[in-house]
Motif scaffolding. Structure first.
Motif, PDB file in Angstrom:
ATOM      1  N   GLU A   1      41.918  14.773  34.931  1.00  0.00           N
ATOM      2  CA  GLU A   1      40.822  14.701  33.965  1.00  0.00           C
ATOM      3  C   GLU A   1      41.253  14.070  32.642  1.00  0.00           C
ATOM      4  O   GLU A   1      40.469  13.378  31.993  1.00  0.00           O
ATOM      5  CB  GLU A   1      40.249  16.096  33.711  1.00  0.00           C
ATOM      6  CG  GLU A   1      39.488  16.689  34.889  1.00  0.00           C
ATOM      7  CD  GLU A   1      40.387  17.309  35.947  1.00  0.00           C
ATOM      8  OE1 GLU A   1      41.636  17.288  35.756  1.00  0.00           O
ATOM      9  OE2 GLU A   1      39.877  17.822  36.950  1.00  0.00           O
TER      10      GLU A   1
ATOM     11  N   VAL B   1      36.120  12.234  39.292  1.00  0.00           N
ATOM     12  CA  VAL B   1      37.473  12.247  38.745  1.00  0.00           C
ATOM     13  C   VAL B   1      38.344  13.080  39.665  1.00  0.00           C
ATOM     14  O   VAL B   1      37.967  14.191  40.051  1.00  0.00           O
ATOM     15  CB  VAL B   1      37.503  12.823  37.320  1.00  0.00           C
ATOM     16  CG1 VAL B   1      38.943  12.945  36.812  1.00  0.00           C
ATOM     17  CG2 VAL B   1      36.690  11.941  36.377  1.00  0.00           C
TER      18      VAL B   1
ATOM     19  N   SER C   1      30.494   8.318  40.017  1.00  0.00           N
ATOM     20  CA  SER C   1      31.948   8.444  39.920  1.00  0.00           C
ATOM     21  C   SER C   1      32.391   9.894  40.029  1.00  0.00           C
ATOM     22  O   SER C   1      31.656  10.817  39.678  1.00  0.00           O
ATOM     23  CB  SER C   1      32.444   7.864  38.594  1.00  0.00           C
ATOM     24  OG  SER C   1      31.895   8.577  37.508  1.00  0.00           O
TER      25      SER C   1
ATOM     26  N   CYS D   1      40.036   8.003  39.436  1.00  0.00           N
ATOM     27  CA  CYS D   1      38.592   8.134  39.632  1.00  0.00           C
ATOM     28  C   CYS D   1      38.167   7.236  40.777  1.00  0.00           C
ATOM     29  O   CYS D   1      38.872   6.289  41.136  1.00  0.00           O
ATOM     30  CB  CYS D   1      37.823   7.790  38.356  1.00  0.00           C
ATOM     31  SG  CYS D   1      37.837   6.033  37.906  1.00  0.00           S
TER      32      CYS D   1
ATOM     33  N   ASP E   1      43.663  11.857  32.278  1.00  0.00           N
ATOM     34  CA  ASP E   1      44.315  10.565  32.525  1.00  0.00           C
ATOM     35  C   ASP E   1      43.426   9.429  32.017  1.00  0.00           C
ATOM     36  O   ASP E   1      42.227   9.418  32.282  1.00  0.00           O
ATOM     37  CB  ASP E   1      44.558  10.412  34.027  1.00  0.00           C
ATOM     38  CG  ASP E   1      45.486   9.269  34.362  1.00  0.00           C
ATOM     39  OD1 ASP E   1      45.253   8.151  33.870  1.00  0.00           O
ATOM     40  OD2 ASP E   1      46.434   9.485  35.125  1.00  0.00           O
ATOM     41  N   PRO E   2      43.987   8.465  31.277  1.00  0.00           N
ATOM     42  CA  PRO E   2      43.167   7.324  30.820  1.00  0.00           C
ATOM     43  C   PRO E   2      42.458   6.614  31.970  1.00  0.00           C
ATOM     44  O   PRO E   2      41.352   6.096  31.800  1.00  0.00           O
ATOM     45  CB  PRO E   2      44.190   6.411  30.141  1.00  0.00           C
ATOM     46  CG  PRO E   2      45.277   7.325  29.693  1.00  0.00           C
ATOM     47  CD  PRO E   2      45.364   8.392  30.748  1.00  0.00           C
TER      48      PRO E   2
ATOM     49  N   ALA F   1      40.973   7.873  34.358  1.00  0.00           N
ATOM     50  CA  ALA F   1      39.748   8.574  34.734  1.00  0.00           C
ATOM     51  C   ALA F   1      38.524   7.963  34.063  1.00  0.00           C
ATOM     52  O   ALA F   1      37.393   8.219  34.479  1.00  0.00           O
ATOM     53  CB  ALA F   1      39.866  10.053  34.376  1.00  0.00           C
ATOM     54  N   LEU F   2      38.741   7.151  33.024  1.00  0.00           N
ATOM     55  CA  LEU F   2      37.640   6.507  32.303  1.00  0.00           C
ATOM     56  C   LEU F   2      37.326   5.115  32.839  1.00  0.00           C
ATOM     57  O   LEU F   2      36.456   4.427  32.305  1.00  0.00           O
ATOM     58  CB  LEU F   2      37.984   6.425  30.816  1.00  0.00           C
ATOM     59  CG  LEU F   2      38.297   7.753  30.121  1.00  0.00           C
ATOM     60  CD1 LEU F   2      38.706   7.513  28.674  1.00  0.00           C
ATOM     61  CD2 LEU F   2      37.102   8.697  30.189  1.00  0.00           C
ATOM     62  N   ASP F   3      38.029   4.698  33.888  1.00  0.00           N
ATOM     63  CA  ASP F   3      37.838   3.346  34.412  1.00  0.00           C
ATOM     64  C   ASP F   3      36.545   3.193  35.212  1.00  0.00           C
ATOM     65  O   ASP F   3      36.071   2.073  35.412  1.00  0.00           O
ATOM     66  CB  ASP F   3      39.029   2.941  35.296  1.00  0.00           C
ATOM     67  CG  ASP F   3      40.296   2.710  34.490  1.00  0.00           C
ATOM     68  OD1 ASP F   3      40.191   2.554  33.256  1.00  0.00           O
ATOM     69  OD2 ASP F   3      41.388   2.693  35.089  1.00  0.00           O
ATOM     70  N   CYS F   4      35.987   4.289  35.691  1.00  0.00           N
ATOM     71  CA  CYS F   4      34.768   4.218  36.496  1.00  0.00           C
ATOM     72  C   CYS F   4      33.553   4.330  35.574  1.00  0.00           C
ATOM     73  O   CYS F   4      33.061   5.435  35.297  1.00  0.00           O
ATOM     74  CB  CYS F   4      34.773   5.323  37.550  1.00  0.00           C
ATOM     75  SG  CYS F   4      36.123   5.202  38.740  1.00  0.00           S
ATOM     76  N   LYS F   5      33.079   3.204  35.077  1.00  0.00           N
ATOM     77  CA  LYS F   5      32.044   3.172  34.048  1.00  0.00           C
ATOM     78  C   LYS F   5      30.673   2.718  34.569  1.00  0.00           C
ATOM     79  O   LYS F   5      29.703   2.703  33.830  1.00  0.00           O
ATOM     80  CB  LYS F   5      32.466   2.235  32.916  1.00  0.00           C
ATOM     81  CG  LYS F   5      33.791   2.623  32.260  1.00  0.00           C
ATOM     82  CD  LYS F   5      34.213   1.595  31.232  1.00  0.00           C
ATOM     83  CE  LYS F   5      35.560   1.947  30.616  1.00  0.00           C
ATOM     84  NZ  LYS F   5      36.007   0.912  29.646  1.00  0.00           N
TER      85      LYS F   5
END
Length: 345
Positions: A151, A146, A144, A86, A153-154, A156-160
């Protein structure tokens, strides 16, 4: 400090992070976000260019020098490496952000307190200043993205981080490590590289014989450098990732075989891999090839040829070529090996 002076200081700081240059792709009229899901690309004359696309939101790809054809495929990094899952880049104009957020607030599914906090954050109740409308043309709202194919991939959740504003010419906030950079563009372009599958020419053609050296070579016209350029026209930054064939590794498909050279790795020499077979050289040792020691019986061996591609990138604000992990891509082909028939008298 006067506003003009602050802007000058910020601009000087940005110069070291994002050097502004013209992007060498087809003209792109980018609308960040569109409906909040991507971006649009238009080339000269209003015609769609199949080689230039915007499949990753604000990032535009020029694939006109990429590998193509049904046999082409992505290179696999020789090391445990992947592009970012991401990243942050421009996504909305003030009007687009309003169009995206207000229906969410109206539904109320996110909760009254959160909605009220968000409305305050984006100054939504001031008709003139809502969503920075009074600064239209001076910057964009960043959000953000992805990377396509990542989609699940763990990472992909890093952009919070919440949607944030960046003035045109300014660097994104320092606490946003995933903000798009030329190096990240190079990595995204790496994932778009396509190279031809590897089917080597063999001599003798068709079935070969036990203990007979089989020559192997690759068509130099097919195996040539390929490249993809990724850019963010709104930021005037770009990176071009290039893959250049370096060697081919021959796996005969059986332990009952010898390779030439013994390592099984044929290097590129004078722009070619291996040497085409010429009549009268059947007993010579080929510079690249294989000798089977046992018949394949009623079947065939699966010879696999894997090309190693040396990969590097160049881009905005970078001097010279920068390395990226080598990539590999291969293919298999059937090889029939027969016993040499002796005649008894």
């Amino acid at each position: 400090m006067p506003a003009v002076t602050r802007r000058a200081v910020r601009a000087a700081a940005v110069a070291g992070a994002l050097v502004l240059v013209s992007v060498p792709t087809a003209r792109a009229d980018i609308v960040p976000g569109g409906e909040g899901t991507g971006s649009e690309t238009q080339v000269e004359g209003g015609q769609k260019d199949q080689a230039v696309s915007a499949t990753a939101g604000a990032v535009v790809y020029d694939r006109s020098r990429n590998g193509s054809g049904r046999s082409a495929g992505p290179v696999t990094a020789a090391s445990n490496w992947t592009p970012p899952a991401c990243y942050y880049a421009p996504k909305y104009t003030p009007e687009q952000l309003q169009k995206y957020l207000e229906p969410i607030w109206e539904v109320g599914s996110t909760g009254h307190e959160w909605d009220a906090e968000q409305r305050k954050k984006y100054n939504a109740d001031d008709e003139k200043k809502a969503f920075n409308k009074d600064r239209s043309g001076e910057g964009y709202w960043w959000d953000s993205y992805v990377t396509p194919g990542r989609e699940g991939d763990p990472g992909a959740l890093d952009c919070k981080k919440d949607i944030f504003w960046v003035d045109t010419g300014d660097a994104p906030p320092a606490d946003v490590p995933q903000a798009i950079t030329p190096e990240m563009l190079a990595q995204l372009a790496y994932a778009e590289i396509r190279v031809p599958t590897t089917e080597v020419d063999l001599a003798p053609d068709g079935a070969t014989k036990v203990n007979l050296p089989t020559w192997a070579w690759l068509d130099a016209a097919t195996f040539k450098p390929v490249s993809v350029t990724a850019s963010v026209p709104l930021l005037e930054v770009q990176a071009t990732t290039t893959a250049q064939p370096m060697s081919v590794s021959i796996d005969p498909g059986t332990a009952d075989a010898e390779t030439y050279p013994a390592s099984g790795v044929c290097e590129i020499v004078n722009g070619t891999i291996g040497e085409p077979y010429a009549k009268g050289r059947a007993e010579e040792t080929p510079p690249c090839g294989v000798k089977y020691l046992r018949s394949s019986g009623d079947g065939s061996y699966q010879l696999k040829a894997t090309v190693t591609w040396k990969i590097h990138w160049t881009g905005t604000g970078v001097d010279g070529e920068q390395p990226l992990p080598d990539g590999e891509f291969g293919g298999e082909q059937d090889v029939v090996v027969q016993e040499i028939q002796a005649v008894n008298r």
